[in-house]
Motif scaffolding. Sequence first.
Motif, short mmCIF file in Angstrom:
data_model
loop_
_atom_site.label_atom_id
_atom_site.label_comp_id
_atom_site.label_asym_id
_atom_site.label_seq_id
_atom_site.Cartn_x
_atom_site.Cartn_y
_atom_site.Cartn_z
N MET A 11 0.83 -1.21 0.00
CA MET A 11 0.00 0.00 0.00
C MET A 11 0.86 1.26 0.00
N GLU A 12 1.99 1.23 0.68
CA GLU A 12 2.91 2.37 0.65
C GLU A 12 3.54 2.51 -0.74
N ALA A 13 3.91 1.40 -1.34
CA ALA A 13 4.51 1.43 -2.68
C ALA A 13 3.54 1.99 -3.71
N MET A 14 2.26 1.74 -3.50
CA MET A 14 1.25 2.24 -4.45
C MET A 14 1.23 3.77 -4.50
N LYS A 15 1.77 4.44 -3.48
CA LYS A 15 1.78 5.90 -3.40
C LYS A 15 3.03 6.53 -4.01
N THR A 16 3.97 5.71 -4.46
CA THR A 16 5.27 6.24 -4.91
C THR A 16 5.24 6.66 -6.37
N ASP A 17 6.20 7.52 -6.70
CA ASP A 17 6.35 7.95 -8.09
C ASP A 17 6.73 6.77 -8.99
N GLY A 18 7.51 5.83 -8.45
CA GLY A 18 7.91 4.67 -9.23
C GLY A 18 6.72 3.82 -9.64
N MET A 19 5.78 3.64 -8.72
CA MET A 19 4.58 2.87 -9.04
C MET A 19 3.72 3.63 -10.04
N ALA A 20 3.60 4.93 -9.85
CA ALA A 20 2.83 5.74 -10.78
C ALA A 20 3.42 5.67 -12.18
N ALA A 21 4.74 5.70 -12.27
CA ALA A 21 5.41 5.61 -13.57
C ALA A 21 5.17 4.25 -14.21
N ALA A 22 5.23 3.19 -13.42
CA ALA A 22 4.98 1.84 -13.94
C ALA A 22 3.55 1.71 -14.45
N MET A 23 2.60 2.25 -13.69
CA MET A 23 1.21 2.19 -14.11
C MET A 23 1.00 3.00 -15.39
N ASP A 24 1.64 4.15 -15.47
CA ASP A 24 1.54 4.98 -16.67
C ASP A 24 2.13 4.24 -17.87
N TYR A 25 3.29 3.63 -17.69
CA TYR A 25 3.92 2.86 -18.76
C TYR A 25 3.00 1.74 -19.24
N ASP A 26 2.32 1.10 -18.30
CA ASP A 26 1.43 -0.02 -18.62
C ASP A 26 0.11 0.42 -19.22
N GLY A 27 -0.17 1.73 -19.21
CA GLY A 27 -1.45 2.21 -19.74
C GLY A 27 -2.61 2.01 -18.79
N VAL A 28 -2.30 1.88 -17.50
CA VAL A 28 -3.35 1.71 -16.48
C VAL A 28 -4.05 3.04 -16.26
N LEU A 29 -5.37 3.01 -16.25
CA LEU A 29 -6.14 4.19 -15.91
C LEU A 29 -6.32 4.18 -14.39
N GLY A 30 -5.42 4.88 -13.71
CA GLY A 30 -5.30 4.83 -12.27
C GLY A 30 -6.58 5.12 -11.50
N GLU A 31 -7.42 5.99 -12.05
CA GLU A 31 -8.65 6.34 -11.35
C GLU A 31 -9.64 5.18 -11.29
N THR A 32 -9.39 4.12 -12.07
CA THR A 32 -10.28 2.96 -12.07
C THR A 32 -9.79 1.84 -11.16
N LEU A 33 -8.61 2.00 -10.57
CA LEU A 33 -8.00 0.94 -9.76
C LEU A 33 -8.81 0.63 -8.50
N VAL A 34 -9.11 -0.65 -8.31
CA VAL A 34 -9.74 -1.15 -7.09
C VAL A 34 -8.86 -2.30 -6.59
N ILE A 35 -8.53 -2.27 -5.29
CA ILE A 35 -7.73 -3.33 -4.69
C ILE A 35 -8.60 -4.09 -3.71
N LEU A 36 -8.62 -5.41 -3.87
CA LEU A 36 -9.35 -6.29 -2.97
C LEU A 36 -8.36 -7.20 -2.26
N VAL A 37 -8.58 -7.41 -0.96
CA VAL A 37 -7.69 -8.24 -0.16
C VAL A 37 -8.48 -9.45 0.33
N GLU A 38 -7.85 -10.61 0.23
CA GLU A 38 -8.51 -11.84 0.67
C GLU A 38 -8.95 -11.70 2.12
N ALA A 39 -10.20 -12.06 2.36
CA ALA A 39 -10.77 -11.93 3.71
C ALA A 39 -10.48 -13.16 4.54
#
Length: 87
Positions: free
Chosen positions: A59-87
């Motif tokens: 969750m901390e890594a998701m806030k970094t510039d490196g993660m944002a750059a990786a998502m941008d490179y991958d063409g991820v539309l960040g505003e659509t990201l949903v994270i689910l954790v096994e219950a």
Amino acid sequence: MPTVIGYHDVKDKDHWLASPKREEVFGPLGITNIRTFVDPGNPTKVAVLMDVPDLDALMEAMKTDGMAAAMDYDGVLGETLVILVEA
């Protein structure tokens, strides 16, 4: 170790599937068993499922510039990201 699903929209499914960025950003976090999924009815909707040893570190890594750059490179539309954790 919880299993996590991240789903989101992408600009180009083929580019996203072929990208090395998932391994590059998740590997150093000890994340394993990374699997990708594509909605057959709408290939711009994709998901990644993975085993995460340290959820707080992810969750901390998701806030970094490196993660944002990786998502941008991958063409991820960040505003659509949903994270689910096994219950």
